[in-house]
Design an enzyme around this catalytic site. Structure first.
Site, PDB file in Angstrom:
ATOM      1  N   HIS A   4       0.869  -1.195   0.000  1.00  0.00           N
ATOM      2  CA  HIS A   4       0.000   0.000   0.000  1.00  0.00           C
ATOM      3  C   HIS A   4       0.898   1.235   0.000  1.00  0.00           C
ATOM      4  O   HIS A   4       1.418   1.633   1.035  1.00  0.00           O
ATOM      5  CB  HIS A   4      -0.907  -0.008   1.236  1.00  0.00           C
ATOM      6  CG  HIS A   4      -1.947   1.065   1.212  1.00  0.00           C
ATOM      7  ND1 HIS A   4      -3.275   0.820   1.466  1.00  0.00           N
ATOM      8  CD2 HIS A   4      -1.865   2.396   0.959  1.00  0.00           C
ATOM      9  CE1 HIS A   4      -3.959   1.944   1.377  1.00  0.00           C
ATOM     10  NE2 HIS A   4      -3.115   2.931   1.078  1.00  0.00           N
ATOM     11  N   HIS A 132     -10.783   0.729   1.476  1.00  0.00           N
ATOM     12  CA  HIS A 132     -10.618   1.760   2.500  1.00  0.00           C
ATOM     13  C   HIS A 132     -11.850   1.561   3.379  1.00  0.00           C
ATOM     14  O   HIS A 132     -12.938   2.029   3.059  1.00  0.00           O
ATOM     15  CB  HIS A 132     -10.559   3.158   1.877  1.00  0.00           C
ATOM     16  CG  HIS A 132     -10.311   4.222   2.893  1.00  0.00           C
ATOM     17  ND1 HIS A 132      -9.156   4.971   2.930  1.00  0.00           N
ATOM     18  CD2 HIS A 132     -11.041   4.629   3.965  1.00  0.00           C
ATOM     19  CE1 HIS A 132      -9.203   5.804   3.960  1.00  0.00           C
ATOM     20  NE2 HIS A 132     -10.338   5.615   4.601  1.00  0.00           N
ATOM     21  N   ASP A 242       1.269   2.548   3.600  1.00  0.00           N
ATOM     22  CA  ASP A 242       0.438   3.723   3.354  1.00  0.00           C
ATOM     23  C   ASP A 242       1.259   5.006   3.467  1.00  0.00           C
ATOM     24  O   ASP A 242       0.777   6.019   3.963  1.00  0.00           O
ATOM     25  CB  ASP A 242      -0.774   3.768   4.305  1.00  0.00           C
ATOM     26  CG  ASP A 242      -1.885   4.662   3.756  1.00  0.00           C
ATOM     27  OD1 ASP A 242      -1.824   5.061   2.580  1.00  0.00           O
ATOM     28  OD2 ASP A 242      -2.813   4.977   4.527  1.00  0.00           O
ATOM     29  N   HIS A 246       2.639  14.654   1.380  1.00  0.00           N
ATOM     30  CA  HIS A 246       1.982  15.888   0.912  1.00  0.00           C
ATOM     31  C   HIS A 246       2.967  17.021   1.164  1.00  0.00           C
ATOM     32  O   HIS A 246       3.623  17.037   2.220  1.00  0.00           O
ATOM     33  CB  HIS A 246       0.725  16.206   1.730  1.00  0.00           C
ATOM     34  CG  HIS A 246      -0.399  15.233   1.547  1.00  0.00           C
ATOM     35  ND1 HIS A 246      -1.204  15.228   0.437  1.00  0.00           N
ATOM     36  CD2 HIS A 246      -0.864  14.251   2.349  1.00  0.00           C
ATOM     37  CE1 HIS A 246      -2.117  14.273   0.558  1.00  0.00           C
ATOM     38  NE2 HIS A 246      -1.924  13.655   1.711  1.00  0.00           N
TER      39      HIS A 246
HETATM   40  O1  DOR Z   1      -3.814   9.244   5.363  1.00  0.00           O
HETATM   41  C1  DOR Z   1      -4.094   8.880   4.243  1.00  0.00           C
HETATM   42  N1  DOR Z   1      -3.542   9.448   3.160  1.00  0.00           N
HETATM   43  N2  DOR Z   1      -4.989   7.908   4.101  1.00  0.00           N
HETATM   44  C2  DOR Z   1      -5.468   7.555   2.904  1.00  0.00           C
HETATM   45  O2  DOR Z   1      -6.324   6.703   2.848  1.00  0.00           O
HETATM   46  C3  DOR Z   1      -5.004   8.238   1.679  1.00  0.00           C
HETATM   47  C4  DOR Z   1      -3.703   8.882   1.874  1.00  0.00           C
HETATM   48  C5  DOR Z   1      -3.368   9.894   0.801  1.00  0.00           C
HETATM   49  O3  DOR Z   1      -3.519   9.564  -0.374  1.00  0.00           O
HETATM   50  O4  DOR Z   1      -2.944  11.000   1.131  1.00  0.00           O
HETATM   51 ZN    ZN Z   2      -3.517   4.894   1.282  1.00  0.00          ZN
END
Ligand code: DOR
Ligand code: ZN
Length: 347
Positions: A4, A132, A242, A246
């Site tokens: 993931h 999800h 995960d 950002h």
């Molecule tokens: O914290 C998260 N960020 N959870 C998710 O399900 C998606 C991910 C993202 O794409 O930023």
């Molecule tokens: Zn994710």
């Protein structure tokens, strides 16, 4: 392996991809881009962009396998599934509850909104359904209860599609962990590298620990931390970090995601080394490079899989890297991945 991963696209991908390819020989890429990857063609184009970046990142690029998930939308058809399944690198379809996280405009409030023909086709062609596993805000306003409220939809899927392979992604609630453990072997779960170490309070105090599903209580955290240690004898426990980078302004604006790719291996191994039992090596290997591959039917030969060496050497995680704040920024970690030099320090 990492089942993931968000490596994003364009400049952000150029900053983060190398961290994942340093520690994983195969990974499952998530499709929540803008626009979302809803067709085989879109996924295939994305995979070629990832492949090109991978070659740019390395003088001798490690033989990495990039698998991808297809983004499931209200309009996705059985034909879309069959078309995607022809591509051997598209191994799953990902359900996102609409608005549940970053770029999740699926127009689906639950898996019951998917066309039945989509689930039938996935079951028939053997495409894994990645969930999800949270309900939408309108159904459960409290983010701490959105995962447990999803259990009824998981049960509906298991009852009606008994051969469909399902992965409940990034489990965060102890009740979901126990539930998945009690379901048939067609259902597995990924555990991230951050949920076993975070609670809701961390997420409130630090935007860089804010993720979806939100980290829960101390009891849930303890459950996850102890569950990963049992991976050697529980094949349903799969590592999916995960990692979700950002840029800082987006994090400050509330975007969810923990960028863990540069530190997750060190943090996880430290946990196994400190808290694991006599089978800590077996458990670490099963969690990070056995169980997921077996579930997906994608086991690698030992030569392809390569190896990772941890060096017991304290190092400080940088505060920021190319405009993105890593998980554990500024903290001292006890283990380094040998040769991992992307943060400017080589073990
Ligand atoms: O914290 C998260 N960020 N959870 C998710 O399900 C998606 C991910 C993202 O794409 O930023
Ligand atoms: Zn994710």
């Amino acid at each position: 392996d990492d089942w993931h991963v968000h490596v994003r696209d364009a400049e952000l991908m150029a900053s983060v991809l190398r961290f994942s390819t340093y520690t994983s020989r195969q990974m499952l890429l998530m499709p929540n881009l803008v626009p979302p990857l809803t067709t085989e063609e879109m996924v295939a184009e994305y995979l070629s962009r990832v492949g090109i970046q991978h070659l740019k990142d390395w003088v001798i690029a490690p033989p990495t396998r990039f698998y991808a998930a297809l983004f499931l939308h209200r309009t996705t058809s059985a034909r879309d599934i069959r078309n995607a399944a022809i591509n051997p690198m598209i191994i799953s379809g990902k359900f996102y509850p609409d608005g549940g996280t970053t770029n999740s405009s699926s127009q689906l409030t639950s898996p019951r909104d998917l066309r039945l023909e989509v689930l039938e086709a996935m079951e028939e062609v053997g495409m894994v359904l990645c969930l999800h596993g949270e309900v939408v805000e309108a159904e459960e306003p409290d983010p701490l209860l959105r995962e447990v409220a999803f259990i009824k939809y998981l049960d509906w899927l298991v009852t009606n599609f008994p051969k469909l392979k399902i992965v409940v992604e990034h489990v965060s609630d102890r009740r979901m962990v126990h539930h998945v453990l009690n379901l048939p072997e067609t259902v597995a779960m990924t555990i991230t590298s951050h949920h076993p170490f975070l609670t809701h309070t961390d997420a409130l105090n630090d935007p860089h620990c804010n993720c979806m599903p939100v980290a829960k209580t101390e009891t849930d955290r303890e459950c996850l931390a102890s569950t990963v240690l049992t991976a050697a004898w529980t094949p349903k426990i799969i590592s999916g970090t995960d990692t979700a980078p950002h840029p800082v302004p987006d994090k400050k604006a509330g975007k969810a995601g923990v960028w863990s790719a540069g530190v997750h291996a060190s943090v996880l191994w430290d946990h196994f080394a400190t808290s694991g039992g006599d089978d800590k090596f077996e458990a670490f290997v099963a969690f990070t490079s056995g169980n997921g591959a077996r579930f997906y039917g994608l086991e690698m030969s030992p030569e392809m899989r390569g190896e990772i060496t941890f060096v017991r050497q304290r190092w400080q995680v940088p505060e920021i890297y190319e405009g993105i704040v890593p998980w554990k920024a500024g903290e001292i970690l006890d283990w380094r991945v040998k040769g991992m030099e992307w943060f400017g320090i080589t073990a």
